[in-house]
Design a protein around this motif. Structure first.
Motif, PDB file in Angstrom:
ATOM      1  N   THR A   1       0.830  -1.210   0.000  1.00 28.45           N
ATOM      2  CA  THR A   1       0.000   0.000   0.000  1.00 28.45           C
ATOM      3  C   THR A   1       0.870   1.268   0.000  1.00 28.45           C
ATOM      4  N   LYS A   2       0.229   2.355  -0.409  1.00 25.93           N
ATOM      5  CA  LYS A   2       0.925   3.642  -0.437  1.00 25.93           C
ATOM      6  C   LYS A   2       0.338   4.563   0.628  1.00 25.93           C
ATOM      7  N   ILE A   3       1.146   5.555   1.017  1.00 30.05           N
ATOM      8  CA  ILE A   3       0.665   6.530   2.005  1.00 30.05           C
ATOM      9  C   ILE A   3       1.049   7.930   1.552  1.00 30.05           C
ATOM     10  N   GLY A   4       0.105   8.858   1.692  1.00 33.75           N
ATOM     11  CA  GLY A   4       0.405  10.266   1.483  1.00 33.75           C
ATOM     12  C   GLY A   4       0.434  10.955   2.838  1.00 33.75           C
ATOM     13  N   ILE A   5       1.479  11.737   3.083  1.00 31.84           N
ATOM     14  CA  ILE A   5       1.582  12.451   4.365  1.00 31.84           C
ATOM     15  C   ILE A   5       1.767  13.943   4.121  1.00 31.84           C
ATOM     16  N   ASP A   6       0.905  14.750   4.736  1.00 31.49           N
ATOM     17  CA  ASP A   6       0.997  16.209   4.656  1.00 31.49           C
ATOM     18  C   ASP A   6       1.388  16.720   6.039  1.00 31.49           C
ATOM     19  N   ALA A   7       2.668  17.081   6.179  1.00 26.41           N
ATOM     20  CA  ALA A   7       3.156  17.564   7.472  1.00 26.41           C
ATOM     21  C   ALA A   7       2.998  19.081   7.519  1.00 26.41           C
ATOM     22  N   GLY A   8       1.933  19.555   8.152  1.00 30.35           N
ATOM     23  CA  GLY A   8       1.636  20.988   8.214  1.00 30.35           C
ATOM     24  C   GLY A   8       2.169  21.631   9.480  1.00 30.35           C
ATOM     25  N   THR A  10       0.623  22.743  12.076  1.00 26.69           N
ATOM     26  CA  THR A  10      -0.022  22.268  13.304  1.00 26.69           C
ATOM     27  C   THR A  10      -0.279  20.770  13.295  1.00 26.69           C
ATOM     28  N   LEU A  11      -0.818  20.272  12.170  1.00 22.19           N
ATOM     29  CA  LEU A  11      -1.235  18.870  12.100  1.00 22.19           C
ATOM     30  C   LEU A  11      -0.541  18.127  10.961  1.00 22.19           C
ATOM     31  N   THR A  12      -0.218  16.874  11.218  1.00 21.14           N
ATOM     32  CA  THR A  12       0.302  16.001  10.160  1.00 21.14           C
ATOM     33  C   THR A  12      -0.832  15.061   9.758  1.00 21.14           C
ATOM     34  N   LYS A  13      -1.252  15.191   8.497  1.00 14.85           N
ATOM     35  CA  LYS A  13      -2.381  14.413   8.010  1.00 14.85           C
ATOM     36  C   LYS A  13      -1.871  13.235   7.190  1.00 14.85           C
ATOM     37  N   ILE A  14      -2.500  12.077   7.351  1.00 18.38           N
ATOM     38  CA  ILE A  14      -2.098  10.874   6.613  1.00 18.38           C
ATOM     39  C   ILE A  14      -3.294  10.322   5.855  1.00 18.38           C
ATOM     40  N   ALA A  15      -3.062   9.938   4.598  1.00 22.75           N
ATOM     41  CA  ALA A  15      -4.094   9.279   3.793  1.00 22.75           C
ATOM     42  C   ALA A  15      -3.494   8.001   3.216  1.00 22.75           C
ATOM     43  N   TYR A  16      -4.223   6.919   3.292  1.00 20.77           N
ATOM     44  CA  TYR A  16      -3.734   5.677   2.663  1.00 20.77           C
ATOM     45  C   TYR A  16      -4.900   4.781   2.272  1.00 20.77           C
ATOM     46  N   TRP A  17      -4.636   3.878   1.333  1.00 18.19           N
ATOM     47  CA  TRP A  17      -5.645   2.897   0.941  1.00 18.19           C
ATOM     48  C   TRP A  17      -5.332   1.578   1.609  1.00 18.19           C
ATOM     49  N   ASP A  18      -6.362   0.861   2.052  1.00 18.53           N
ATOM     50  CA  ASP A  18      -6.134  -0.482   2.578  1.00 18.53           C
ATOM     51  C   ASP A  18      -6.197  -1.486   1.430  1.00 18.53           C
ATOM     52  N   GLU A  19      -6.135  -2.774   1.757  1.00 19.90           N
ATOM     53  CA  GLU A  19      -6.092  -3.823   0.717  1.00 19.90           C
ATOM     54  C   GLU A  19      -7.338  -3.777  -0.159  1.00 19.90           C
ATOM     55  N   ALA A  77       0.135  19.010  -4.501  1.00 16.93           N
ATOM     56  CA  ALA A  77      -0.577  17.951  -3.782  1.00 16.93           C
ATOM     57  C   ALA A  77      -1.994  18.394  -3.444  1.00 16.93           C
ATOM     58  N   THR A  78      -2.123  19.614  -2.932  1.00 14.84           N
ATOM     59  CA  THR A  78      -3.436  20.120  -2.530  1.00 14.84           C
ATOM     60  C   THR A  78      -4.399  20.155  -3.714  1.00 14.84           C
ATOM     61  N   MET A  79      -3.885  20.641  -4.859  1.00 17.06           N
ATOM     62  CA  MET A  79      -4.717  20.715  -6.068  1.00 17.06           C
ATOM     63  C   MET A  79      -5.205  19.332  -6.482  1.00 17.06           C
ATOM     64  N   ALA A  80      -4.279  18.367  -6.476  1.00 13.85           N
ATOM     65  CA  ALA A  80      -4.639  16.994  -6.867  1.00 13.85           C
ATOM     66  C   ALA A  80      -5.701  16.450  -5.918  1.00 13.85           C
ATOM     67  N   GLY A  81      -5.546  16.739  -4.623  1.00 12.66           N
ATOM     68  CA  GLY A  81      -6.507  16.271  -3.628  1.00 12.66           C
ATOM     69  C   GLY A  81      -7.867  16.948  -3.772  1.00 12.66           C
ATOM     70  N   LYS A 257     -13.636  15.966   3.139  1.00 12.40           N
ATOM     71  CA  LYS A 257     -12.443  15.712   3.974  1.00 12.40           C
ATOM     72  C   LYS A 257     -11.654  17.012   4.107  1.00 12.40           C
ATOM     73  N   ASN A 258     -12.264  17.963   4.773  1.00 13.34           N
ATOM     74  CA  ASN A 258     -11.737  19.334   4.851  1.00 13.34           C
ATOM     75  C   ASN A 258     -10.221  19.483   4.807  1.00 13.34           C
ATOM     76  N   GLY A 259      -9.556  18.849   5.783  1.00 17.28           N
ATOM     77  CA  GLY A 259      -8.129  19.111   5.972  1.00 17.28           C
ATOM     78  C   GLY A 259      -7.214  18.163   5.205  1.00 17.28           C
ATOM     79  N   TYR A 260      -7.790  17.230   4.455  1.00 16.07           N
ATOM     80  CA  TYR A 260      -6.971  16.140   3.926  1.00 16.07           C
ATOM     81  C   TYR A 260      -6.594  16.245   2.442  1.00 16.07           C
ATOM     82  N   SER A 261      -6.883  17.387   1.812  1.00 19.68           N
ATOM     83  CA  SER A 261      -6.589  17.498   0.377  1.00 19.68           C
ATOM     84  C   SER A 261      -5.110  17.259   0.083  1.00 19.68           C
ATOM     85  N   GLY A 262      -4.218  17.835   0.896  1.00 19.30           N
ATOM     86  CA  GLY A 262      -2.776  17.673   0.667  1.00 19.30           C
ATOM     87  C   GLY A 262      -2.347  16.219   0.803  1.00 19.30           C
ATOM     88  N   ALA A 263      -2.833  15.566   1.847  1.00 17.47           N
ATOM     89  CA  ALA A 263      -2.458  14.167   2.086  1.00 17.47           C
ATOM     90  C   ALA A 263      -3.014  13.261   0.984  1.00 17.47           C
TER      91      ALA A 263
END
Ligand code: ATP
Ligand code: MG
Length: 270
Positions: A1-8, A10-19, A77-81, A257-263
Motif C-alpha cells: 500500500t501507499k501513504i500520502g503524508i501532509d506535514a503541516g 499544526t497537524l500532520t495528516k495521513i491518507a492511505y488505501w487499505d487492501e 498535492a493540494t490541487m490533486a486532492g 475531507k476538509n483538511g486532507y486534500s494535501g495528504a
C-alpha cells in the motif's frame, strides 16, 4: 500500500488505501513526530510514502531513512486532492478560488489544470487556538470549538445596522461593521468566554471569505472552495463563511475531507 503524508504547521495528516482500496485518513499533532514515526513503523514501510507540506523536511529527518522519501510541492498535492474530492462529490468545477485555512490561510486560483498562488493571511486556525487561549485560558481544540458553538456574537461585534439604526442603510445592515468593536461600544452588555470564541470565529470566517470574494471578483471566478482542518467539526465557521460568500453572490464549496486534500494529493501522486 501507499501513504500520502501532509506535514503541516499544526497537524500532520495521513491518507492511505487499505487492501480493499478503501481510503483511510488520520492526523497527528506536528509537535509529536514520534507518534507519526511509531504509526509508520507499526503499519507501513518507508518505501511507500510520499510527503508534502511545510514540515515535510523536518519529518523526513525525523524518520531517518536511508532511502530518499519522495516529496511533492504542497500546492501541487493540494490541487490533486481537491480535484479528486470534487470528482468524488460529483461537483463540476474547473475554475475556482481555493482557500486553505490551515494554521494560517493561503489563497490560490485554480484554472482548469493550472494554478497560482494569489496571496493569503496570517488569520487562520492558529489564530483561533492562540487568541482563544488568551481569552479563555483553554488550550484544547475540542474544548475551544464546543464552547464557541454556544457563544453569541451580538455583544462582541458592531453591525452596520447598529451604527446606522434608523438612518437609510448604504450597504447590507447585517454585515459586520467592526469585529470585536462591540466590546468597547456596547458597554451595558454582558459577554461570556463562549461569546469571545464565537467572535474569533467571526474574524476568521469574515477575513478569509472577504479576501476570497475580492479574489473571485478580480479573476472573474464564481466558486470558492474552502479547505483546511480549521473547518473540521466546525459548523459555526462554515456557516459564517457560507453566508458571507453567498451574500456576495459567490458559490461556497466545502469538501467532505476538509483538511486532507494535501495528504490525499500526495497519496495520488506517489
Ligand atoms: P499549514 O498548512 O498552515 O502549515 P496545517 O497544515 O497544520 O498548517 P491544518 O491542519 O489544515 O493546518 O489546520 C490546522 C488547524 O486546524 C488548527 O490551527 C486548528 O484550528 C484546527 N484543528 C482541527 N483539529 C485540530 C486538533 N485536533 N488539534 C489542533 N488543531 C486542530
Ligand atoms: Mg496545511
Amino acid at each position: 500500500t501507499k501513504i500520502g503524508i501532509d506535514a503541516g504547521g499544526t497537524l500532520t495528516k495521513i491518507a492511505y488505501w487499505d487492501e480493499k482500496m478503501e481510503l483511510h485518513l488520520l492526523s497527528f499533532l506536528s509537535s509529536n513526530f514520534q507518534a507519526v514515526k511509531d504509526w509508520i513503523d507499526s503499519n507501513h514501510s518507508l518505501a511507500s510514502i510520499c510527503l508534502t507540506g511545510g514540515r515535510a523536511e523536518q519529518l523526513k529527518k525525523y524518520l531517518i531513512s536511508q532511502k530518499d522519501i519522495p516529496y511533492i510541492v504542497e500546492f501541487d498535492a493540494t490541487m490533486a486532492g481537491v480535484k479528486h474530492q470534487l470528482k468524488q462529490q460529483n461537483i463540476h468545477c474547473e475554475k475556482a478560488i481555493i482557500a486553505n485555512i490551515g494554521t494560517g490561510t493561503s489563497i490560490h486560483l485554480m484554472n482548469e489544470n493550472s494554478h497560482s498562488r494569489l496571496g493569503g493571511t496570517g488569520i487562520g486556525g492558529g489564530t483561533f487556538i492562540g487568541l482563544g487561549q488568551v481569552l479563555t485560558g483553554l488550550s484544547s481544540y475540542e474544548e475551544l470549538i464546543s464552547l464557541s458553538k454556544i457563544g453569541n456574537r451580538s455583544s462582541i461585534d458592531i453591525l452596520v445596522s447598529d451604527i446606522y439604526e434608523s438612518n437609510k442603510l448604504p450597504i447590507n445592515g447585517s454585515l459586520t461593521a467592526s469585529n470585536f468593536g462591540g466590546v468597547a461600544l456596547k458597554t451595558a452588555e454582558k459577554r461570556s468566554e463562549a461569546d469571545y470564541l464565537s467572535g474569533i470565529q467571526g474574524i476568521i470566517g469574515e477575513v478569509v471569505a472577504s479576501l476570497c470574494i475580492q479574489a473571485a471578483d478580480a479573476y472573474h471566478v464564481n466558486s470558492i472552495i474552502y479547505i483546511g482542518s480549521t473547518l473540521e467539526n466546525n459548523n459555526l465557521l462554515k456557516e459564517i463563511i457560507r453566508s458571507y460568500t453567498q451574500l456576495k453572490d459567490k458559490e461556497p464549496i466545502f469538501l467532505g475531507k476538509n483538511g486532507y486534500s494535501g495528504a490525499i494529493g500526495a497519496l495520488l501522486e506517489s
